[in-house]
Scaffold this motif. Structure first.
Motif, PDB file in Angstrom:
ATOM      1  N   GLY A 191      -9.049   0.634   5.171  1.00  0.00           N
ATOM      2  CA  GLY A 191      -8.946   1.879   4.485  1.00  0.00           C
ATOM      3  C   GLY A 191      -8.708   2.850   3.715  1.00  0.00           C
ATOM      4  O   GLY A 191      -7.419   2.476   3.103  1.00  0.00           O
ATOM      5  N   TYR A 203      -0.317   4.201   6.464  1.00  0.00           N
ATOM      6  CA  TYR A 203      -0.123   3.085   5.542  1.00  0.00           C
ATOM      7  C   TYR A 203       0.957   1.952   6.234  1.00  0.00           C
ATOM      8  O   TYR A 203       1.943   2.285   5.949  1.00  0.00           O
ATOM      9  CB  TYR A 203      -0.859   2.624   4.346  1.00  0.00           C
ATOM     10  N   THR A 229     -10.368  -7.634   2.216  1.00  0.00           N
ATOM     11  CA  THR A 229      -8.664  -7.626   2.549  1.00  0.00           C
ATOM     12  C   THR A 229      -7.977  -8.548   0.851  1.00  0.00           C
ATOM     13  O   THR A 229      -8.223  -9.787   1.007  1.00  0.00           O
ATOM     14  CB  THR A 229      -7.379  -7.263   3.258  1.00  0.00           C
ATOM     15  N   GLU A 288      -4.441   1.353  -5.180  1.00  0.00           N
ATOM     16  CA  GLU A 288      -4.176   0.112  -4.632  1.00  0.00           C
ATOM     17  C   GLU A 288      -3.230  -1.096  -5.131  1.00  0.00           C
ATOM     18  O   GLU A 288      -2.636  -1.733  -4.301  1.00  0.00           O
ATOM     19  CB  GLU A 288      -5.376  -0.659  -3.578  1.00  0.00           C
TER      20      GLU A 288
HETATM   21  C1  LIG Z   1     -14.977  -5.609  -0.536  1.00  0.00           C
HETATM   22  C2  LIG Z   1     -14.452  -4.443   0.090  1.00  0.00           C
HETATM   23  C3  LIG Z   1     -14.689  -3.626   0.673  1.00  0.00           C
HETATM   24  C4  LIG Z   1     -13.972  -2.141   0.340  1.00  0.00           C
HETATM   25  N1  LIG Z   1     -15.121  -0.985   1.015  1.00  0.00           N
HETATM   26  C5  LIG Z   1     -14.327  -0.266   1.457  1.00  0.00           C
HETATM   27  C6  LIG Z   1     -14.726   0.879   1.818  1.00  0.00           C
HETATM   28  O1  LIG Z   1     -16.047   1.064   2.289  1.00  0.00           O
HETATM   29  N2  LIG Z   1     -13.887   2.334   2.459  1.00  0.00           N
HETATM   30  C7  LIG Z   1     -12.987   1.971   2.537  1.00  0.00           C
HETATM   31  O2  LIG Z   1     -11.715   3.238   2.938  1.00  0.00           O
HETATM   32  N3  LIG Z   1     -11.943   1.008   1.988  1.00  0.00           N
HETATM   33  C8  LIG Z   1     -13.159   0.080   1.145  1.00  0.00           C
HETATM   34  N4  LIG Z   1     -11.671  -0.725   0.443  1.00  0.00           N
HETATM   35  C9  LIG Z   1     -10.925  -0.931  -0.064  1.00  0.00           C
HETATM   36  C10 LIG Z   1      -9.495  -1.083   1.049  1.00  0.00           C
HETATM   37  O3  LIG Z   1     -10.108  -0.401   2.122  1.00  0.00           O
HETATM   38  C11 LIG Z   1      -8.395  -1.013   0.394  1.00  0.00           C
HETATM   39  O4  LIG Z   1      -7.657   0.029   0.250  1.00  0.00           O
HETATM   40  C12 LIG Z   1      -7.664  -2.011  -0.040  1.00  0.00           C
HETATM   41  O5  LIG Z   1      -8.576  -3.182  -0.067  1.00  0.00           O
HETATM   42  C13 LIG Z   1      -6.256  -2.494  -0.055  1.00  0.00           C
HETATM   43  O6  LIG Z   1      -6.143  -2.987   0.703  1.00  0.00           O
HETATM   44  P1  LIG Z   1      -5.763  -4.254   0.796  1.00  0.00           P
HETATM   45  O7  LIG Z   1      -6.334  -5.112   2.026  1.00  0.00           O
HETATM   46  O8  LIG Z   1      -6.289  -5.236  -0.177  1.00  0.00           O
HETATM   47  O9  LIG Z   1      -4.074  -4.611   0.997  1.00  0.00           O
HETATM   48  P2  LIG Z   1      -2.824  -3.549  -0.214  1.00  0.00           P
HETATM   49  O10 LIG Z   1      -1.769  -4.112   1.248  1.00  0.00           O
HETATM   50  O11 LIG Z   1      -2.977  -2.725  -0.148  1.00  0.00           O
HETATM   51  O12 LIG Z   1      -2.959  -4.954  -0.465  1.00  0.00           O
HETATM   52  C14 LIG Z   1      -2.591  -6.920  -0.106  1.00  0.00           C
HETATM   53  C15 LIG Z   1      -1.849  -7.299  -1.951  1.00  0.00           C
HETATM   54  O13 LIG Z   1      -3.655  -6.706  -2.744  1.00  0.00           O
HETATM   55  C16 LIG Z   1      -2.728  -6.239  -4.574  1.00  0.00           C
HETATM   56  N5  LIG Z   1      -3.329  -5.252  -4.533  1.00  0.00           N
HETATM   57  C17 LIG Z   1      -4.437  -4.587  -4.040  1.00  0.00           C
HETATM   58  N6  LIG Z   1      -5.557  -3.519  -4.661  1.00  0.00           N
HETATM   59  C18 LIG Z   1      -4.959  -4.169  -5.433  1.00  0.00           C
HETATM   60  C19 LIG Z   1      -5.797  -3.548  -7.191  1.00  0.00           C
HETATM   61  N7  LIG Z   1      -6.667  -2.696  -7.464  1.00  0.00           N
HETATM   62  N8  LIG Z   1      -5.172  -4.177  -8.217  1.00  0.00           N
HETATM   63  C20 LIG Z   1      -4.283  -5.453  -8.063  1.00  0.00           C
HETATM   64  N9  LIG Z   1      -3.302  -5.328  -7.018  1.00  0.00           N
HETATM   65  C21 LIG Z   1      -4.337  -5.582  -5.694  1.00  0.00           C
HETATM   66  C22 LIG Z   1      -1.672  -5.327  -3.831  1.00  0.00           C
HETATM   67  O14 LIG Z   1      -0.623  -5.068  -5.037  1.00  0.00           O
HETATM   68  C23 LIG Z   1      -1.361  -5.890  -2.825  1.00  0.00           C
HETATM   69  O15 LIG Z   1       0.333  -7.178  -2.987  1.00  0.00           O
HETATM   70  C24 LIG Z   1     -12.567  -2.376   0.310  1.00  0.00           C
HETATM   71  C25 LIG Z   1     -12.233  -3.532  -0.146  1.00  0.00           C
HETATM   72  C26 LIG Z   1     -12.471  -5.068   0.404  1.00  0.00           C
HETATM   73  C27 LIG Z   1     -12.144  -5.996  -0.649  1.00  0.00           C
END
Ligand SMILES: Cc1cc2nc3c(=O)[nH]c(=O)nc-3n(C[C@H](O)[C@H](O)[C@H](O)COP(=O)(O)OP(=O)(O)OC[C@H]3O[C@@H](n4cnc5c(N)ncnc54)[C@H](O)[C@@H]3O)c2cc1C
Length: 292
Positions: A191, A203, A229, A288
């Motif tokens: 999310g 979060y 994720t 993020e």
């Molecule tokens: C394919 C896909 C579709 C998505 N669609 C939606 C949606 O429709 N609606 C919605 O609300 N959310 C969506 N998201 C976003 C999701 O909800 C999260 O906000 C986002 O993925 C960050 O969370 P995380 O699960 O990667 O974990 P986190 O705990 O945020 O990240 C895990 C690790 O990855 C690294 N990381 C994360 N993002 C980045 C970045 N941008 N650059 C560098 N490193 C990074 C972090 O530093 C951390 O170490 C989507 C994500 C993905 C992968």
């Protein structure tokens, strides 16, 4: 002191910031330099090039054209026409290339019925075996998005649709029951929106635990789903428990992990966005990139 994740998320919706940055050439240039890591380019050809390159590395993708919050039904129709053309273009792209869309881009806020008709038309225009994944937006739109997806799935289009469920929302377990019954593909995410605590878990650990539980429910239901994720601990815990279930990542985020997953024969799909409206997307990704 570094800007916190919450503050950055709030800036995402600040149009004045975007105007201020993009109105001066050096600001626009620097912002685009940061964005180009996460964005295929500004045209469909850019996205198609990325899709082909990813396929050569064994990775599928979902192509999205930036846009959201359309407030005019005729503009929504033009966006839908553009998506219909994209659906046609998929025949020239590798098998497994899907589309992605946010329903507020198809006019959900101004004409929900028209939005459902647009989504149904796009789903019908897809080549066999492809899907259009619907993004999850802020909680003010969750009911409308769910209603639209269920409506279109019921038009015998469930096997062409994907829904996104946000683990942080308190309502998600019951929404998931309805989506599972409808038979659409589920993209499980943490999310991306900052939501009030009455509606969303904090979060970090509470969201992560919810994510684990939802993934186990999806697996137990034998539903088509993907773990969207970049959280390596969550992902590896779930892959160990469930086997090689598909993983989805965002273009430009942890590409090293994508290579590793492919080498381990885990199916991977990368979300590949393109278009001119990349600024908000960049701000979300920057927020993020700080992790929890
Ligand atoms: C394919 C896909 C579709 C998505 N669609 C939606 C949606 O429709 N609606 C919605 O609300 N959310 C969506 N998201 C976003 C999701 O909800 C999260 O906000 C986002 O993925 C960050 O969370 P995380 O699960 O990667 O974990 P986190 O705990 O945020 O990240 C895990 C690790 O990855 C690294 N990381 C994360 N993002 C980045 C970045 N941008 N650059 C560098 N490193 C990074 C972090 O530093 C951390 O170490 C989507 C994500 C993905 C992968």
């Amino acid at each position: 002191m570094p800007i916190s994740r919450d503050v950055l998320f709030r800036l995402v919706t600040n149009e004045r910031l975007e105007r201020a940055v993009r109105s001066v050439p050096p600001g626009e240039r620097l912002a685009w330099k940061a964005a180009s890591r996460y964005v295929a380019g500004t045209t469909f050809e850019d996205a198609a090039r990325v899709a082909r390159r990813l396929r050569e590395h064994g990775v599928a993708c979902a192509i999205d054209r930036f846009g959201e919050l359309v407030e005019d039904a005729s503009m929504a129709r033009r966006v839908a026409d553009g998506y219909l053309r994209l659906a046609g273009e998929l025949t020239g792209l590798p098998d497994g290339t899907w589309l992605a869309v946010d329903l507020s881009h198809l006019g959900l806020d101004v004409d929900p019925r028209g939005c459902a008709d647009h989504l149904a038309a796009i789903a019908r225009a897809l080549p066999e075996g492809r899907r259009i994944q619907v993004g999850a937006e802020d909680t003010a739109r969750t009911d409308a998005v769910l209603t639209c997806v269920l409506d279109v799935a019921a038009r015998d289009l469930a096997d062409r649709l994907g829904a996104t469920v946000q683990a942080n929302l308190r309502r998600t377990p019951s929404d998931l029951d309805r989506l599972l019954a409808a038979g659409v593909h589920i993209r499980l995410v943490k999310g991306a929106y900052v939501e009030p605590t009455a509606r969303a878990l904090r979060y970090g650990e509470p969201t992560d635990v919810a994510y684990l539980r939802l993934a186990h429910r999806l697996a137990a239901a034998d539903a088509p789903f993907a773990l969207a994720t970049h959280d390596g601990v969550l992902r590896e815990a779930l892959l160990s428990a469930l086997g090689p279930v598909p993983v989805e990542q965002l273009f430009g985020v942890r590409p090293d992990v994508v290579d590793d997953l492919v080498a381990r024969e885990v199916p991977v799909r990368v979300y590949v966005p393109y278009g001119d409206n990349w600024f908000r997307y960049l701000m979300r990704r920057l927020a993020e990139s700080r992790g929890s």
